[in-house]
Design a protein around this motif. Structure first.
Motif, short mmCIF file in Angstrom:
data_model
loop_
_atom_site.label_atom_id
_atom_site.label_comp_id
_atom_site.label_asym_id
_atom_site.label_seq_id
_atom_site.Cartn_x
_atom_site.Cartn_y
_atom_site.Cartn_z
N LEU A 39 0.83 -1.20 0.00
CA LEU A 39 0.00 0.00 0.00
C LEU A 39 0.86 1.26 0.00
O LEU A 39 1.83 1.36 0.77
CB LEU A 39 -0.91 0.01 1.22
N ALA A 40 0.50 2.20 -0.84
CA ALA A 40 1.18 3.49 -0.85
C ALA A 40 0.59 4.39 0.23
O ALA A 40 -0.55 4.20 0.68
CB ALA A 40 1.04 4.14 -2.22
N ALA A 41 1.34 5.39 0.62
CA ALA A 41 0.91 6.28 1.71
C ALA A 41 -0.34 7.06 1.35
O ALA A 41 -1.06 7.53 2.25
CB ALA A 41 2.05 7.24 2.07
N ASP A 42 -0.66 7.19 0.04
CA ASP A 42 -1.81 8.01 -0.33
C ASP A 42 -3.16 7.35 -0.06
O ASP A 42 -4.21 7.96 -0.28
CB ASP A 42 -1.72 8.43 -1.81
N VAL A 43 -3.19 6.10 0.43
CA VAL A 43 -4.47 5.49 0.80
C VAL A 43 -4.87 5.88 2.22
O VAL A 43 -5.96 5.52 2.68
CB VAL A 43 -4.44 3.95 0.68
N ALA A 44 -4.03 6.58 2.92
CA ALA A 44 -4.31 6.96 4.30
C ALA A 44 -5.59 7.79 4.38
O ALA A 44 -5.85 8.65 3.55
CB ALA A 44 -3.14 7.75 4.88
N GLY A 45 -6.41 7.49 5.39
CA GLY A 45 -7.63 8.26 5.63
C GLY A 45 -8.84 7.79 4.85
O GLY A 45 -9.94 8.31 5.07
N ARG A 46 -8.68 6.81 3.93
CA ARG A 46 -9.81 6.31 3.17
C ARG A 46 -10.13 4.87 3.58
O ARG A 46 -9.20 4.08 3.77
CB ARG A 46 -9.51 6.35 1.67
N PRO A 47 -11.40 4.50 3.69
CA PRO A 47 -11.74 3.11 4.00
C PRO A 47 -11.17 2.17 2.93
O PRO A 47 -11.34 2.41 1.73
CB PRO A 47 -13.27 3.10 4.01
N ILE A 78 -11.44 -2.08 16.69
CA ILE A 78 -10.03 -2.27 17.01
C ILE A 78 -9.28 -1.02 16.58
O ILE A 78 -9.49 -0.50 15.47
CB ILE A 78 -9.44 -3.51 16.30
N ASP A 79 -8.41 -0.52 17.44
CA ASP A 79 -7.62 0.69 17.17
C ASP A 79 -6.24 0.45 17.75
O ASP A 79 -6.08 0.35 18.97
CB ASP A 79 -8.31 1.90 17.81
N LEU A 80 -5.22 0.32 16.90
CA LEU A 80 -3.88 0.05 17.42
C LEU A 80 -2.80 0.71 16.57
O LEU A 80 -3.00 0.92 15.37
CB LEU A 80 -3.62 -1.45 17.50
N PRO A 81 -1.68 1.08 17.18
CA PRO A 81 -0.58 1.67 16.43
C PRO A 81 0.14 0.61 15.59
O PRO A 81 0.29 -0.54 16.02
CB PRO A 81 0.34 2.22 17.53
N VAL A 82 0.58 1.02 14.38
CA VAL A 82 1.27 0.09 13.49
C VAL A 82 2.53 0.71 12.89
O VAL A 82 2.81 0.51 11.70
CB VAL A 82 0.32 -0.39 12.38
N PRO A 83 3.34 1.46 13.66
CA PRO A 83 4.57 2.00 13.08
C PRO A 83 5.56 0.86 12.79
O PRO A 83 5.60 -0.14 13.52
CB PRO A 83 5.09 2.94 14.17
N LYS A 84 6.33 1.04 11.76
CA LYS A 84 7.35 0.05 11.36
C LYS A 84 6.75 -1.34 11.12
O LYS A 84 7.38 -2.36 11.37
CB LYS A 84 8.46 -0.02 12.40
N MET A 138 -15.64 -3.33 8.54
CA MET A 138 -16.10 -2.01 8.13
C MET A 138 -15.13 -0.93 8.58
O MET A 138 -14.42 -1.07 9.57
CB MET A 138 -17.49 -1.72 8.76
N ASN A 139 -15.14 0.17 7.84
CA ASN A 139 -14.36 1.37 8.19
C ASN A 139 -12.91 1.02 8.53
O ASN A 139 -12.37 1.48 9.55
CB ASN A 139 -15.03 2.10 9.37
N MET A 140 -12.27 0.21 7.70
CA MET A 140 -10.88 -0.15 7.90
C MET A 140 -10.03 0.99 7.33
O MET A 140 -9.95 1.18 6.11
CB MET A 140 -10.56 -1.46 7.21
N VAL A 141 -9.39 1.76 8.21
CA VAL A 141 -8.69 2.97 7.80
C VAL A 141 -7.28 2.98 8.37
O VAL A 141 -7.07 2.72 9.57
CB VAL A 141 -9.45 4.24 8.26
N LEU A 142 -6.31 3.32 7.53
CA LEU A 142 -4.91 3.49 7.94
C LEU A 142 -4.60 5.00 8.01
O LEU A 142 -5.14 5.79 7.24
CB LEU A 142 -3.97 2.82 6.95
N ASN A 178 5.73 -0.11 5.96
CA ASN A 178 6.19 0.89 6.94
C ASN A 178 5.72 2.31 6.62
O ASN A 178 6.35 3.29 7.01
CB ASN A 178 7.72 0.87 7.04
N ASN A 179 4.58 2.41 5.91
CA ASN A 179 4.09 3.72 5.49
C ASN A 179 3.06 4.34 6.42
O ASN A 179 2.63 5.47 6.20
CB ASN A 179 3.48 3.62 4.09
#
Length: 220
Positions: A80-88, A182-188, A215-219, A136-137
């Protein structure tokens, strides 16, 4: 001398008559008397090739390979590229997913026609895995899940587990008419797996299938 043999007499008369005709034709043409001239027609016979003659082969056209064509894109999904951030996320964003899972709209608990990714679990004791390649994005993942109101069973418990880079991170479960988040950090994090299963309970083996909905799976 022609009087002694009948055959020689005939030959001599024919030769004399031919000479006279030739002389008359030449003289008439020279004097312009209007007499018709003699016409000689030559017929040429061309023999067709026999059936046994081999046909003449046309010269073959050499095949030239085209090495200038551009390589086609690989069918393998990419990270996944960084530009998918914020979209389901939708199914095309998933690196690997089970057969039969699909994008759609689902009624889940009190939500009507919610957009999500759905798949059917027909028995306890096995799981379905959806894998994301984050490269890692991203720094955080949020998602919600539940059982579709049209699920065959109403007695089974749906479990969603998250593993990152091969290690367990989180797990939650829901019954029919419930929605969990579910809400969790995913750095690296590169490989992130969403493992969906049915909890082993007394209802396993006696109930039907469950349709799981993410539903509502967002990075971000």
């Amino acid at each position: 001398m022609w009087g002694t043999r009948g055959g020689n007499r005939t030959f001599g008369v024919g030769l004399l008559a031919g000479a006279l005709l030739l002389a008359a034709g030449c003289g008439g043409a020279a004097e312009g008397s209007g007499q018709p001239t003699a016409t000689v027609t030559v017929t040429t016979t061309v023999e067709a090739p026999s059936a046994s003659s081999p046909p003449t082969e046309a010269p073959s056209t050499p095949v030239v390979s085209d090495d200038s064509s551009e390589p086609t894109d690989s069918a393998t999904p990419v990270a996944l590229a960084a530009d998918v951030a914020g979209r389901p996320l939708v199914l095309s964003n998933i690196f690997k997913y089970p057969d039969g899972w699909k994008d759609g709209r689902y009624d889940v608990a009190d939500r009507k026609q919610a957009t999500g990714i759905g798949g059917t679990l027909s028995a306890c004791g096995y799981d379905e895995t959806l894998e994301l390649r984050l490269a890692n994005n991203f720094g955080r993942l949020k998602l919600e899940f539940g059982q579709s109101n049209s699920s065959e069973s109403s007695d089974l418990e749906l479990v969603v587990r998250i593993d990152t880079n091969g290690q367990y991170r989180d797990q939650k479960s829901v019954k029919l008419n419930q929605i969990a988040a579910i809400d969790l950090p995913v750095p690296k994090v590169n490989a992130l797996k969403i493992i969906v299963s049915l909890k082993n309970t007394a209802a396993c083996g006696t109930s039907g299938a469950v349709e799981a909905v993410l539903m509502n799976m967002v990075l971000s």
